[in-house]
Design an enzyme around this catalytic site. Structure first.
Site, mmCIF file in Angstrom:
data_model
loop_
_atom_site.group_PDB
_atom_site.id
_atom_site.type_symbol
_atom_site.label_atom_id
_atom_site.label_comp_id
_atom_site.label_asym_id
_atom_site.label_seq_id
_atom_site.Cartn_x
_atom_site.Cartn_y
_atom_site.Cartn_z
ATOM 1 N N CYS A 40 -1.312 -30.583 -50.946
ATOM 2 C CA CYS A 40 -2.234 -29.742 -50.171
ATOM 3 C C CYS A 40 -3.684 -29.989 -50.588
ATOM 4 C CB CYS A 40 -1.829 -28.280 -50.381
ATOM 5 S SG CYS A 40 -3.040 -27.067 -49.845
ATOM 6 N N CYS A 99 -5.713 -26.848 -51.499
ATOM 7 C CA CYS A 99 -5.237 -26.330 -52.798
ATOM 8 C C CYS A 99 -5.962 -27.033 -53.940
ATOM 9 C CB CYS A 99 -3.729 -26.543 -52.951
ATOM 10 S SG CYS A 99 -2.724 -25.724 -51.704
#
Length: 106
Positions: free
Chosen positions: A32, A35
């Site tokens: 991600c 993230c």
């Protein structure tokens, strides 16, 4: 203090749902991009707010924990006080994360 990875369902229960103090949980994935982008800001928050326990859960490693918490997007941040979830932030939104931290300190 840093952001500590949670590696098992039992550890999640012990450190988050059974916790008496304020806790922030970052539900993330290694693939991600957002993230990875927000991770340094979360580390900084963990160093500033030493009275809060900061944890991260890899949704691919602990999919049952993510599912039982209704996590459908990454990153998702949950803010707990006394074992109860008070706030949720979906996405890498520093201002919203700061507000969540403030809410569990009040």
């Amino acid at each position: 203090m840093g952001v500590t990875p949670i590696k098992s369902v039992a550890e999640y229960k012990e450190k988050v749902t059974d916790a008496t103090g304020p806790v922030v949980v970052d539900f993330h994935a290694t693939w991600c991009g957002p993230c990875k982008a927000i991770a340094p800001a979360l580390e900084k928050l963990s160093e500033t707010h030493t009275g809060i326990q900061f944890y991260k859960v890899d949704v691919d490693e602990l999919s049952e924990v993510a599912a039982s918490n209704g996590v459908s997007a990454m990153p998702t941040f949950h803010f707990y006080k006394g074992g109860e979830r008070n706030e949720e932030v979906k996405g890498a939104n520093p201002a919203a994360i700061q507000a969540g931290v403030k809410a569990i300190l009040e």
